[in-house]
Design a protein around this motif. Sequence first.
Motif, PDB file in Angstrom:
ATOM      1  N   LEU A  41       0.837  -1.200   0.000  1.00  0.00           N
ATOM      2  CA  LEU A  41       0.000   0.000   0.000  1.00  0.00           C
ATOM      3  C   LEU A  41       0.876   1.255   0.000  1.00  0.00           C
ATOM      4  N   SER A  42       0.654   2.128  -0.965  1.00  0.00           N
ATOM      5  CA  SER A  42       1.392   3.396  -0.996  1.00  0.00           C
ATOM      6  C   SER A  42       0.626   4.448  -0.185  1.00  0.00           C
ATOM      7  N   PHE A  43       1.324   5.538   0.106  1.00  0.00           N
ATOM      8  CA  PHE A  43       0.699   6.604   0.888  1.00  0.00           C
ATOM      9  C   PHE A  43      -0.443   7.249   0.122  1.00  0.00           C
ATOM     10  N   PHE A  44      -0.293   7.392  -1.189  1.00  0.00           N
ATOM     11  CA  PHE A  44      -1.353   8.000  -1.990  1.00  0.00           C
ATOM     12  C   PHE A  44      -2.560   7.080  -2.120  1.00  0.00           C
ATOM     13  N   GLN A  45      -2.336   5.772  -2.166  1.00  0.00           N
ATOM     14  CA  GLN A  45      -3.459   4.832  -2.157  1.00  0.00           C
ATOM     15  C   GLN A  45      -4.195   4.907  -0.820  1.00  0.00           C
ATOM     16  N   PHE A  46      -3.420   5.054   0.265  1.00  0.00           N
ATOM     17  CA  PHE A  46      -4.009   5.192   1.593  1.00  0.00           C
ATOM     18  C   PHE A  46      -4.877   6.453   1.662  1.00  0.00           C
ATOM     19  N   LEU A  47      -4.344   7.576   1.151  1.00  0.00           N
ATOM     20  CA  LEU A  47      -5.117   8.823   1.160  1.00  0.00           C
ATOM     21  C   LEU A  47      -6.369   8.704   0.305  1.00  0.00           C
ATOM     22  N   HIS A  48      -6.250   8.065  -0.849  1.00  0.00           N
ATOM     23  CA  HIS A  48      -7.423   7.889  -1.711  1.00  0.00           C
ATOM     24  C   HIS A  48      -8.457   7.005  -1.024  1.00  0.00           C
ATOM     25  N   HIS A  49      -7.991   5.973  -0.337  1.00  0.00           N
ATOM     26  CA  HIS A  49      -8.905   5.062   0.354  1.00  0.00           C
ATOM     27  C   HIS A  49      -9.670   5.788   1.462  1.00  0.00           C
ATOM     28  N   HIS A  50      -9.016   6.687   2.184  1.00  0.00           N
ATOM     29  CA  HIS A  50      -9.657   7.331   3.327  1.00  0.00           C
ATOM     30  C   HIS A  50     -10.336   8.655   3.018  1.00  0.00           C
ATOM     31  N   TYR A  51      -9.941   9.301   1.930  1.00  0.00           N
ATOM     32  CA  TYR A  51     -10.505  10.619   1.633  1.00  0.00           C
ATOM     33  C   TYR A  51     -11.304  10.645   0.334  1.00  0.00           C
ATOM     34  N   ALA A  52     -11.523   9.497  -0.272  1.00  0.00           N
ATOM     35  CA  ALA A  52     -12.364   9.448  -1.470  1.00  0.00           C
ATOM     36  C   ALA A  52     -13.812   9.687  -1.067  1.00  0.00           C
ATOM     37  N   ILE A  53     -14.624  10.016  -2.051  1.00  0.00           N
ATOM     38  CA  ILE A  53     -16.034  10.311  -1.758  1.00  0.00           C
ATOM     39  C   ILE A  53     -16.735   9.077  -1.202  1.00  0.00           C
ATOM     40  N   ASN A  54     -16.495   7.924  -1.797  1.00  0.00           N
ATOM     41  CA  ASN A  54     -17.101   6.670  -1.333  1.00  0.00           C
ATOM     42  C   ASN A  54     -16.048   5.882  -0.563  1.00  0.00           C
ATOM     43  N   HIS A  55     -15.930   6.177   0.727  1.00  0.00           N
ATOM     44  CA  HIS A  55     -14.946   5.502   1.567  1.00  0.00           C
ATOM     45  C   HIS A  55     -15.450   4.108   1.913  1.00  0.00           C
ATOM     46  N   ALA A  56     -14.635   3.113   1.569  1.00  0.00           N
ATOM     47  CA  ALA A  56     -15.012   1.726   1.862  1.00  0.00           C
ATOM     48  C   ALA A  56     -14.762   1.443   3.343  1.00  0.00           C
ATOM     49  N   ASP A  57     -15.749   0.844   3.998  1.00  0.00           N
ATOM     50  CA  ASP A  57     -15.629   0.527   5.423  1.00  0.00           C
ATOM     51  C   ASP A  57     -14.740  -0.706   5.568  1.00  0.00           C
ATOM     52  N   ASP A  58     -13.653  -0.558   6.327  1.00  0.00           N
ATOM     53  CA  ASP A  58     -12.733  -1.678   6.530  1.00  0.00           C
ATOM     54  C   ASP A  58     -12.617  -2.059   8.006  1.00  0.00           C
ATOM     55  N   GLY A  59     -13.615  -1.717   8.799  1.00  0.00           N
ATOM     56  CA  GLY A  59     -13.668  -2.146  10.192  1.00  0.00           C
ATOM     57  C   GLY A  59     -12.999  -1.212  11.177  1.00  0.00           C
ATOM     58  N   ASP A  60     -12.455  -0.092  10.727  1.00  0.00           N
ATOM     59  CA  ASP A  60     -11.806   0.841  11.650  1.00  0.00           C
ATOM     60  C   ASP A  60     -12.404   2.239  11.515  1.00  0.00           C
ATOM     61  N   THR A  61     -13.734   2.280  11.535  1.00  0.00           N
ATOM     62  CA  THR A  61     -14.449   3.541  11.342  1.00  0.00           C
ATOM     63  C   THR A  61     -14.142   4.539  12.451  1.00  0.00           C
ATOM     64  N   GLU A  62     -14.032   4.049  13.690  1.00  0.00           N
ATOM     65  CA  GLU A  62     -13.733   4.949  14.804  1.00  0.00           C
ATOM     66  C   GLU A  62     -12.352   5.572  14.644  1.00  0.00           C
ATOM     67  N   ARG A  63     -11.387   4.796  14.195  1.00  0.00           N
ATOM     68  CA  ARG A  63     -10.025   5.307  13.975  1.00  0.00           C
ATOM     69  C   ARG A  63     -10.003   6.258  12.774  1.00  0.00           C
ATOM     70  N   ASP A  64     -10.787   5.945  11.749  1.00  0.00           N
ATOM     71  CA  ASP A  64     -10.844   6.802  10.567  1.00  0.00           C
ATOM     72  C   ASP A  64     -11.422   8.179  10.900  1.00  0.00           C
ATOM     73  N   SER A  65     -12.341   8.231  11.858  1.00  0.00           N
ATOM     74  CA  SER A  65     -12.946   9.517  12.215  1.00  0.00           C
ATOM     75  C   SER A  65     -11.972  10.421  12.959  1.00  0.00           C
ATOM     76  N   GLN A  66     -10.844   9.877  13.448  1.00  0.00           N
ATOM     77  CA  GLN A  66      -9.837  10.676  14.139  1.00  0.00           C
ATOM     78  C   GLN A  66      -8.843  11.317  13.168  1.00  0.00           C
ATOM     79  N   LEU A  67      -8.909  10.964  11.897  1.00  0.00           N
ATOM     80  CA  LEU A  67      -7.965  11.507  10.916  1.00  0.00           C
ATOM     81  C   LEU A  67      -8.237  12.991  10.676  1.00  0.00           C
ATOM     82  N   PRO A  68      -7.211  13.734  10.256  1.00  0.00           N
ATOM     83  CA  PRO A  68      -7.417  15.167  10.004  1.00  0.00           C
ATOM     84  C   PRO A  68      -8.336  15.409   8.816  1.00  0.00           C
ATOM     85  N   PHE A  69      -9.128  16.445   8.915  1.00  0.00           N
ATOM     86  CA  PHE A  69     -10.054  16.895   7.875  1.00  0.00           C
ATOM     87  C   PHE A  69     -11.124  15.862   7.538  1.00  0.00           C
ATOM     88  N   ARG A  70     -11.430  14.989   8.490  1.00  0.00           N
ATOM     89  CA  ARG A  70     -12.536  14.051   8.320  1.00  0.00           C
ATOM     90  C   ARG A  70     -13.790  14.552   9.035  1.00  0.00           C
TER      91      ARG A  70
END
Length: 126
Positions: A41-70
């Motif tokens: 996984l590259s950093f840009f793939q990670f950013l696309h995965h978490h900041y794309a319009i349709n974010h796929a749920d991968d079981g860490d929704t609570e952790r994802d909500s702590q990311l900046p600009f979310r």
Amino acid sequence: MFVSRLLLIIYLFSATEFSQLLKLPVLVIHFQEHQQKNPSLSFFQFLHHHYAINHADDGDTERDSQLPFRSHDNCSSFQFPFYFFLSFTPLSLSVTLLPEEKPSCYSDANILAAHLSAVWQPPRTL
């Protein structure tokens, strides 16, 4: 100079989304967690995965909500009045009357008509 920088920093962190930058370490740690699961996984793939319009749920929704600009945490602003003056002295207003003069108006009566029409002539070659 120090006071102006301090006031600027206080304003940026309290009234804007600048405070989201404090969450950047969470972004790096979460990227490392994802990279342990998927080393390719590259950093840009990670950013696309978490900041794309349709974010796929991968079981860490609570952790994802702590990311900046979310999320929008501090959308309100707080304004604190500073009083630097110990006493208030009202200003005394004085009125100065100027002598009344006759207004001057522009008149083109002194300009020759030939000079007025010369502006609208095409350019001449020398």
